[in-house]
Design a protein around this motif. Structure first.
Motif, PDB file in Angstrom:
ATOM      1  N   THR A   1       7.125  10.148  -2.098  1.00 59.67           N
ATOM      2  CA  THR A   1       7.793  10.993  -1.343  1.00 59.67           C
ATOM      3  C   THR A   1       6.905  11.856  -0.344  1.00 59.67           C
ATOM      4  N   PRO A   2       7.371  12.069   0.870  1.00 60.53           N
ATOM      5  CA  PRO A   2       6.200  12.882   1.674  1.00 60.53           C
ATOM      6  C   PRO A   2       5.827  14.165   1.333  1.00 60.53           C
ATOM      7  N   ASP A   3       6.389  14.759   0.443  1.00 56.18           N
ATOM      8  CA  ASP A   3       5.650  16.121  -0.116  1.00 56.18           C
ATOM      9  C   ASP A   3       4.919  15.727  -1.349  1.00 56.18           C
ATOM     10  N   GLY A   4       4.840  14.518  -1.704  1.00 57.59           N
ATOM     11  CA  GLY A   4       4.002  14.058  -2.740  1.00 57.59           C
ATOM     12  C   GLY A   4       4.196  14.465  -4.281  1.00 57.59           C
ATOM     13  N   ARG A   5       5.646  15.080  -4.260  1.00 57.22           N
ATOM     14  CA  ARG A   5       5.937  15.598  -5.701  1.00 57.22           C
ATOM     15  C   ARG A   5       6.313  14.530  -6.552  1.00 57.22           C
ATOM     16  N   SER A   6       6.966  13.355  -6.051  1.00 53.68           N
ATOM     17  CA  SER A   6       7.388  12.078  -6.851  1.00 53.68           C
ATOM     18  C   SER A   6       6.686  10.681  -6.262  1.00 53.68           C
ATOM     19  N   VAL A   7       6.614   9.887  -7.172  1.00 58.59           N
ATOM     20  CA  VAL A   7       6.363   8.503  -6.875  1.00 58.59           C
ATOM     21  C   VAL A   7       7.274   7.531  -7.417  1.00 58.59           C
TER      22      VAL A   7
ATOM     23  N   PRO B   1       0.656  -1.179   0.030  1.00 61.50           N
ATOM     24  CA  PRO B   1       0.129  -0.100  -0.080  1.00 61.50           C
ATOM     25  C   PRO B   1       0.811   1.308  -0.047  1.00 61.50           C
ATOM     26  N   ALA B   2       0.531   2.224  -0.513  1.00 61.68           N
ATOM     27  CA  ALA B   2       0.757   3.476  -0.679  1.00 61.68           C
ATOM     28  C   ALA B   2      -0.139   4.657  -0.463  1.00 61.68           C
ATOM     29  N   PHE B   3      -0.203   5.827   0.232  1.00 64.26           N
ATOM     30  CA  PHE B   3      -0.943   6.855   0.372  1.00 64.26           C
ATOM     31  C   PHE B   3      -0.482   7.984  -0.480  1.00 64.26           C
ATOM     32  N   ASP B   4      -1.184   8.625  -1.359  1.00 64.16           N
ATOM     33  CA  ASP B   4      -0.734   9.703  -1.943  1.00 64.16           C
ATOM     34  C   ASP B   4      -0.912  11.106  -1.156  1.00 64.16           C
ATOM     35  N   PRO B   5       0.205  11.578  -0.554  1.00 63.54           N
ATOM     36  CA  PRO B   5       0.052  12.787   0.241  1.00 63.54           C
ATOM     37  C   PRO B   5      -0.753  13.920  -0.018  1.00 63.54           C
TER      38      PRO B   5
END
Length: 293
Positions: A96-102, A43-47
């Motif tokens: 990434t924690p800032d949601g800029r990259s996956v 799993p992964a959640f989009d910040p």
């Protein structure tokens, strides 16, 4: 991720701080709209959007695809392909924690279903919120062998698994750092993490003080010492039930760990939540209780 997950390891010795966690701290997480009879994992959640990304595969853990779902008020929406999806096999998303990259792994360069063709890719978010075309990371990050589970640590290293030569055994944990634009150095994570067996998935904690490692037999933990990672210890029997535990994800606070386990029929792979510290309200709920009591 590999078919080797299905070699069961039943004897899980409780070592390290995590061994003291009570059994009650680990619960199934079966969100409506996502949990199915197939194998859900990683799993992964989009910040930025709160969307849930995860891997769905067959009951025999093959044919990996990254899906995503959003909360529709009462339940998670019907999962669909990730917006950056490509041909072949894809898995192991991480934001990434800032949601800029996956980051994720993919065989899209060949379109094959062979794990040997899995490489690390990264997609960056455009100013309008959409994802730009994914970019394959260059050599020496990627090799002619499989790469697994890319996760960026607070120490600036990109941790990942690989079956490349030069390690301590089979698959090992490696790490890469971009020294100048487009130029990377890669090194083995060392004997405190790697053995003559298989190590596949590294997960640095949000504070950088611990490293969760998926290896032969399930999930392990390494703590950071003054000179680097200390020898890993196996998490206790509340976590490692049958050795199939994979795809771990820390909550942003690091107080909770979400992972998958093969539970067998009738639903195969399912999610589980480990409350490491306290009873944090995470993973995000969607319309009522999504965790079985």
């Amino acid at each position: 991720m590999t078919l080797r997950w299905f070699a069961w390891f039943a004897a899980c010795v409780p070592l390290g701080a995590a061994a003291d966690a009570p059994v009650a701290s680990v619960q199934p997480w079966t969100p409506m709209g996502v949990s199915s009879e197939l194998f859900e994992s990683h799993p992964a959640f989009d910040p930025k959007t709160g969307e849930l990304y995860f891997v769905r595969s067959s009951k025999s853990f093959s044919g990996w695809r990254i899906l995503h779902s959003h909360c529709e008020g009462a339940r998670w929406s019907e999962p669909t392909d990730a917006p950056f999806a490509g041909p072949g096999t894809e898995a192991d998303p991480w934001f990434t924690p800032d949601g800029r990259s996956v980051y994720f792994i993919s065989t899209r360069a060949t379109g094959s279903l062979k794990s040997k063709d899995l490489d690390i890719w990264r997609a960056d978010r455009a100013a309008d919120g959409h994802w730009n075309a994914p970019v394959r990371l260059p050599a020496p990050v990627n090799s002619d062998q499989a790469e697994w589970f890319p996760r960026l640590g607070t120490d600036g290293w990109l941790y990942f698994g690989s079956n490349r030569p030069g390690g301590f055994g089979k698959n090992d944990i490696w790490r890469a750092r971009e020294t100048t634009p487009g130029q990377w150095v890669v090194e083995n994570a060392g004997p405190a993490i790697n053995t003559a067996g298989d190590e596949y998935e590294p997960l640095p904690s949000p504070d950088g003080k611990r490293l969760i490692v998926e290896a032969d037999g399930g999930l392990y933990q390494s703590l950071r010492g003054p000179k680097g990672w200390l020898p890993r210890t196996k998490l206790g029997p509340a976590i490692n039930v049958n050795g199939s535990e994979i795809g771990a994800l820390f909550s942003p606070s690091g107080k909770t760990l979400l992972f998958a386990r093969d539970t067998g029929e009738p639903k195969s792979g399912e999610f589980f939540v480990w409350h490491i510290e306290g009873n944090e309200s995470w993973p995000p709920s969607c319309g009522g209780t999504s965790v079985k009591p």
